[in-house]
Scaffold this motif. Structure first.
Motif, PDB file in Angstrom:
ATOM      1  N   UNK A 389     -13.742  48.556  47.327  1.00  9.42           N
ATOM      2  CA  UNK A 389     -14.413  47.782  48.384  1.00  9.42           C
ATOM      3  C   UNK A 389     -13.418  47.281  49.431  1.00  9.42           C
ATOM      4  N   UNK A 390     -12.185  47.016  48.976  1.00  6.53           N
ATOM      5  CA  UNK A 390     -11.181  46.413  49.867  1.00  6.53           C
ATOM      6  C   UNK A 390     -10.492  47.428  50.770  1.00  6.53           C
ATOM      7  N   UNK A 391     -10.625  48.710  50.499  1.00  7.38           N
ATOM      8  CA  UNK A 391      -9.858  49.727  51.226  1.00  7.38           C
ATOM      9  C   UNK A 391     -10.009  49.639  52.748  1.00  7.38           C
ATOM     10  N   UNK A 392     -11.238  49.568  53.301  1.00 10.51           N
ATOM     11  CA  UNK A 392     -11.333  49.441  54.772  1.00 10.51           C
ATOM     12  C   UNK A 392     -10.611  48.201  55.304  1.00 10.51           C
ATOM     13  N   UNK A 393     -10.688  47.085  54.558  1.00 10.03           N
ATOM     14  CA  UNK A 393     -10.027  45.852  54.999  1.00 10.03           C
ATOM     15  C   UNK A 393      -8.503  45.993  54.963  1.00 10.03           C
ATOM     16  N   UNK A 394      -8.000  46.722  53.982  1.00  9.11           N
ATOM     17  CA  UNK A 394      -6.557  46.954  53.913  1.00  9.11           C
ATOM     18  C   UNK A 394      -6.105  47.834  55.081  1.00  9.11           C
ATOM     19  N   UNK A 395      -6.903  48.841  55.420  1.00  7.99           N
ATOM     20  CA  UNK A 395      -6.598  49.694  56.583  1.00  7.99           C
ATOM     21  C   UNK A 395      -6.553  48.848  57.850  1.00  7.99           C
ATOM     22  N   UNK A 396      -7.546  47.994  58.038  1.00 11.35           N
ATOM     23  CA  UNK A 396      -7.558  47.118  59.214  1.00 11.35           C
ATOM     24  C   UNK A 396      -6.367  46.160  59.195  1.00 11.35           C
ATOM     25  N   UNK A 397      -6.019  45.670  58.014  1.00 16.05           N
ATOM     26  CA  UNK A 397      -4.881  44.755  57.890  1.00 16.05           C
ATOM     27  C   UNK A 397      -3.598  45.429  58.357  1.00 16.05           C
ATOM     28  N   UNK A 398      -3.395  46.647  57.902  1.00 22.20           N
ATOM     29  CA  UNK A 398      -2.193  47.401  58.278  1.00 22.20           C
ATOM     30  C   UNK A 398      -2.131  47.570  59.793  1.00 22.20           C
TER      31      UNK A 398
END
Length: 435
Positions: A389-398
């Motif tokens: 679930x967190x993968x898109x948020x991690x991409x945006x974070x990067x």
């Protein structure tokens, strides 16, 4: 007196007069110092003699002008070289190849203006490198070659190949160097092929001179992965193998977590408290995006697995030979963070180095590359429901961290613009990034 500010004005003067017949005497007078005093100040602040710096700037600007289609002889003369032969010899000494060969091998980008206060500037002469290499037991004669970044063709200012078997790295951040050494040793103990320090004659891992370190490591045999080549052939299989490689790296890093010295980072706090305030006004995104990010990622974040990660697993830091993974390099940025940062970073690095908003076919391929990197990683390091679930948020974070970092550095203005467009595109593809 702030000598850095004075030298910055001097560098700006040089830049504005590159096509003039610059002399050390003229430059020192413009700076308001005697020639003798100016020589010392310039070398202390910039790292190399003033006229060697002028030559470097003339050459990098000249090759850029030539890449735009201008005649080589006309460009050479415009930058003060008396003959084509003079320009050719100077260029070959600096870049280890002819101008024509350089243009075939590398993508030439517009030279950025040096800003002494915006980046770690390291300029050093080959003479100085050879002098420092005397600290190691190396075979003579010493052969020094430049290191080029495959992603953009730029020459490294901090690394050189020595006698084909070693790499010497020069820098100012000792804590990052120690971090790299700590991670590399842990991985070497586990059987990974990594670049570890070659001990000096005095059994030291690196040599210090004032604020500079000199560290000699073994050179891993092979080549770095080129982002653009990942899109060719069996790209989904290539992407999956990258994910698997990062997963195998993580299994060791997790096991060695207590042995490695590095910083602990809170990705959510870094983005919400530092990155978003820096980029919010520059990004034309709906205000709701940032609120959704903070609300939803905050809930998931505490449940994500954290341990030491590479932190910079872009293709330039993955070594392959004959199609097989040989190892990873450059652990200077390693930190304790959420583990899914690394596979997400590898994917976004590939996109950043090849992003073209008009190339729909490549963008669609990247989405499959992204998913297969995650699948490959999941095969080795089973992802939890929360991590998926967190993968898109991690991409945006990067992306937000990267854009915030680029925002105030002149050198990266073009890259910053590309990544702003890339971020908008990623946000529009939120549903396609769900695993």
């Amino acid at each position: 007196m702030d000598y850095k500010d004075i030298m910055q004005k001097s560098i700006d003067y040089i830049e504005e007069n590159l096509k003039s017949e610059l002399s050390a005497n003229e430059i020192s007078q413009a700076a308001g110092f005697s020639l003798f005093h100016y020589y010392r100040l310039f070398q202390n602040e910039v790292g190399i003699p003033v006229m060697q710096y002028v030559l470097k700037r003339k050459l990098c600007n000249a090759i850029y002008d030539i890449s735009l289609g201008n005649m080589m002889i006309e460009v050479a003369l415009s930058y003060g070289f008396d003959t084509h032969s003079g320009f050719f010899k100077a260029f070959k000494r600096e870049y280890d190849c002819s101008p024509t060969e350089y243009l075939k091998k590398h993508k030439v980008v517009k030279p950025y203006r040096i800003n002494l206060k915006q980046k770690e500037n390291i300029m050093i002469t080959e003479k100085k490198i050879k002098e420092k290499l005397k600290n190691w037991n190396l075979k003579e004669p010493i052969d020094i070659k430049s290191v080029y970044y495959e992603s953009n063709g730029n020459k490294s200012d901090t690394s050189w190949i020595i006698n084909n078997d070693f790499i010497i790295k020069i820098g100012t951040n000792i804590s990052r160097l120690k971090q790299h050494i700590s991670v590399s040793k842990a991985l070497a103990d586990a059987g990974f092929e990594v670049a570890i320090p070659i001990l000096t004659k005095d059994k030291k891992e690196y040599v210090l001179e004032e604020d500079l370190y000199f560290c000699l490591t073994n050179r891993i045999e092979g080549e770095v992965i080129k982002s653009i080549e990942i899109y060719e052939g069996e790209y989904e299989s290539k992407a999956k193998s990258i994910g698997e490689a990062i997963g195998k790296l993580h299994l060791v890093l997790q096991e060695k977590d207590n042995e490695v010295i590095c910083n602990d980072q809170n990705l959510y706090e870094t983005v919400s408290e530092w990155a978003i305030p820096r980029i919010k006004q520059k990004m034309n995104l709906n205000y709701k995006f940032y609120e959704d990010y903070k609300e939803n990622f905050k809930k998931i974040y505490p449940q994500l697995i954290k341990h030491v990660i590479h932190r910079d697993p872009n293709p330039n830091n993955i070594i392959v030979k004959d199609g097989k993974l040989r190892g990873f390099i450059d652990f200077e940025l390693s930190e304790r963070n959420v583990r899914i940062f690394d596979p997400c970073y590898a994917a976004t690095a590939i996109l950043s180095e090849s992003f073209d908003i008009n190339n729909i076919n490549r963008l669609n391929k990247w989405l499959l590359i992204f998913k297969n990197i995650i699948k490959g990683y999941d095969k080795v390091c089973k992802l939890s429901i929360e991590e998926k679930k967190a993968i898109p948020y991690v991409v945006y974070s990067i992306q937000m961290i990267f854009m915030a970092y680029l925002s105030d550095i002149d050198k990266f203005q073009e890259l910053s613009e590309i990544n702003h467009e890339m971020f908008k595109w990623l946000v529009s593809k939120n549903d396609d990034m769900e695993i």
